[in-house]
Design a protein around this motif. Structure first.
Motif, short mmCIF file in Angstrom:
data_model
loop_
_atom_site.label_atom_id
_atom_site.label_comp_id
_atom_site.label_asym_id
_atom_site.label_seq_id
_atom_site.Cartn_x
_atom_site.Cartn_y
_atom_site.Cartn_z
N ASP A 1 0.84 -1.21 0.00
CA ASP A 1 0.00 0.00 0.00
C ASP A 1 0.87 1.25 0.00
N TYR B 1 2.24 1.80 -3.42
CA TYR B 1 1.20 2.30 -4.32
C TYR B 1 1.00 3.81 -4.14
N ASN C 1 -8.61 2.92 -10.36
CA ASN C 1 -8.25 1.71 -9.65
C ASN C 1 -9.10 0.53 -10.12
N ARG D 1 -3.78 -3.00 -10.42
CA ARG D 1 -4.33 -1.78 -9.82
C ARG D 1 -4.80 -0.81 -10.89
N CYS E 1 4.63 -0.31 -9.78
CA CYS E 1 4.51 -0.97 -8.47
C CYS E 1 5.07 -2.38 -8.51
#
Length: 625
Positions: free
Chosen positions: A17, A20, A586, A594, A602
């Motif tokens: 996370d 991201y 998203n 994603r 990522c």
């Protein structure tokens, strides 16, 4: 210390996370500040056209007498034909036109011609009687000095005290009002080494110069309290669409022909001047223009947009208006108690500027429109946000606000990942387990089989459907009440800032449509029924393309309202954030997918971290605990 990973060689969810969010921030910085391929600049220009299409019909609706503020007198092709001369005019011809304008007793005059050299047979002393007459009448008379960025010299005598910088719209789309010091002058320390004396700000444009002169003079009651420091930020001009009511007797805006019989372009406002049918209300004009630009903006049109301020040709000042009777007052009488901007409307002089949606507008019209913005909005004029100097970048407040919104959006995207949504669903069901529920409701909400009696078994299907319906009705009524309160609060704030109730039908219709948009976005029956299904334990249905468009439109409407009533920053600055949001949309079906921009970056970063961690584990021996 032993480093552990989730199954499949993936990083723990918090680390993924954080990666991201970091990549999202990097993409935002690249898009906003590096501006690759000019995407941000092109987006602002394109969105400025769309916002002008949506907002120009509403300009002036909040002011009582917006069309009584300014007027423009132009030298155009018809002027040259009527006077049987060429451009540039002689000084004697300019003086004759200015005397005709003074005969109408205007509030102020700006001459948008830079006069710096005497011509053979003419002298600047010819202007002395004109200047004396304007001074006796109490009419401010100013002359263009030129662009403040080119170190223009002062005008020669006797025009020197009446020169003012005549900046137009700059490359960044703003219109300057004040500048700290005169161009070309440098502050030097004296022989004693003392600091140079600070100079008071001077007018950088004729719009502000006339506004300051009138608000400190004959228009004190119309302007209200005036303080120069409130106008330090450059202006973002808002344009109007509805022409002056008196324009119909000055110009023939309908279909006409040139001397050779070829049809001339028709002004877009013509149909609404002749008859008030569909598409003539401000709201209808806004919807038509915005939809036409959004759907067919590449198609050329034969129509043109007539300027918002009253515009009269110099050759028409002594003529009576179209459709008036013999002996009617000359058109020059329309200039009474207005700020008059005298300039050219000749394409070969290049004294015009390209305005999004409206096309090319003469420089005098641009100055008149900026002056009208000051009269309509006062200190609440739309302006360029102030810059915040940092060590590396110098962003303005709008860009900082966009960055904060983008970070919040990134965090929201993280919260929508399936792993987090499943965690929130488990917490919600655990909380609902403590509520006193009937057996079929417990089975319904926890999505698990529990023993039921023969009496309740027959009632279970109907009870589950009944609860679904009850859930739907309660959610619909609750969300509708919240959205109605939000719309009512927005309308109340908007109306409180207006000077007049003119056009209240448009205001009511506009907020009714906004309420309908909110309902379709957050309280749609189809959306709520999907939420009811989610309450049974099924996966929540995601918004389709139509739902996403409604969601973005609703969020944009709220942001537009906040900017129009509080921030007063350029509207076009925010559209890039929405387009970037679309690009970074998203995908909630899988963490690995994603979105099409952020996902590859990522994945590379995560793979690199996993590889380094594996090398770290192999390099350091471990002992069993």
């Amino acid at each position: 210390m032993r480093v552990t990973h989730s199954s499949g060689g993936k990083l723990p969810s918090p680390v993924r996370d954080a990666i991201y969010v970091s990549v999202m921030i990097v993409f935002f910085l690249i898009y906003k500040f590096l501006d690759p391929l000019g995407l941000e600049t092109a987006t602002k220009h394109s969105s400025a056209v769309l916002f002008n299409a949506a907002t120009t019909p509403f300009y002036g609706m909040s002011a009582r007498e917006t069309h009584r503020n300014a007027a423009v007198v132009t030298i155009n092709g018809n002027t040259l034909d009527k006077f049987d001369t060429s451009f540039p005019f002689s000084y004697a011809r300019h003086i004759a036109v200015l005397n005709q304008i003074l005969d109408a007793r205007p509030a102020a005059i700006f001459v948008d011609f830079r006069m710096t050299r005497e011509r053979p047979g003419e002298s600047f002393q010819q202007f002395a009687p004109l200047l004396d007459r304007a001074r006796r009448m109490g009419v401010p008379l100013l002359f263009a000095r030129g662009d403040d960025s080119n170190s223009q010299p002062a005008l020669p005598e006797p025009l020197t005290p009446f020169g003012v910088y005549s900046d137009g719209i700059r490359q960044n789309g703003t219109y300057p009002l004040l500048q700290e010091q005169e161009a070309g002058e440098k502050e030097n320390e004296n022989s004693h080494g003392s600091e140079p004396e600070e100079k008071a700000p001077v007018a950088a444009s004729p719009a502000y110069a006339l506004y300051a002169a009138l608000c400190e003079g004959s228009w004190k009651n119309r302007c209200g309290p005036f303080e120069a420091e409130n106008f330090s930020s450059p202006m973002v001009i808002h344009w109007g669409l509805n022409v002056d009511p008196q324009q119909s007797i000055v110009s023939n805006l309908g279909q006409s022909k040139d001397p050779e019989g070829h049809p001339l372009p028709v002004a877009w406002q013509t149909s609404c001047l002749e008859q008030h049918g569909f598409g003539c209300s401000r709201l209808e004009q806004s919807l038509l223009l915005a939809s036409r630009y959004a759907l067919a903006y590449t198609k050329p049109t034969k129509e043109y947009f007539f300027p918002y301020p009253l515009t009269i040709g110099a050759e028409q000042l002594n003529e009576r208006g179209h459709g008036t009777k013999e002996g009617a007052p000359a058109l020059a009488t329309l200039l009474t108690d207005r700020a008059v901007f005298y300039g050219t409307d000749l394409r070969d002089q290049h004294d015009d500027q390209l305005i999004p949606l409206l096309g090319r507008m003469p420089g005098a019209v641009v100055h008149a429109m900026a002056f009208d913005n000051l009269m309509v909005y006062g200190t609440r004029y739309f302006h360029e946000p102030a810059e915040v100097p940092l060590k590396i970048l110098t962003p303005d407040r709008a860009e900082i606000s966009e960055a904060i919104v983008w970070v919040l959006f990134s965090l929201w995207c993280v919260s929508r990942f399936p792993v987090h949504r499943r965690w929130l669903r488990r917490k919600r069901r655990a909380l609902m387990a403590y509520l006193p529920l009937r057996p079929w409701q417990t089975s319904f909400r926890n999505n698990k089989q529990i023993p039921v009696t023969e009496d309740t078994a027959a009632q279970l299907p109907s009870a589950m459907q009944s609860e679904r319906n009850r859930f739907f009705v309660v959610r619909f009524l609750g969300k509708t009440a919240i959205l109605a309160g939000l719309t009512g609060a927005m309308a109340t704030i908007d109306v409180s800032t207006r000077e007049t109730w003119n056009g209240w039908q448009n205001i009511a219709s506009m907020y009714a449509l906004l309420f309908l948009l909110f309902i379709l976005t957050w309280a749609s029956p189809f959306r709520l029924r999907s939420e009811a299904k989610d309450n049974t334990g099924k996966e929540e249905e995601e918004r389709g393309p139509g739902g996403q468009l409604l969601f973005v439109s609703s969020v944009s409407a709220i942001g537009f309202f906040i900017n129009e009533n509080f921030l007063r920053w350029p509207d076009a600055d925010w559209i890039g954030l929405l387009l970037l949001w679309f690009a970074m949309r998203n995908n909630e079906d899988a963490v690995e997918e994603r979105n099409k921009f952020v996902a590859p970056v990522c994945n590379v970063i995560e793979s690199g971290i996993v590889f380094l961690c594996s090398l770290f584990q192999k390099a350091i021996p471990h002992k069993n605990s």
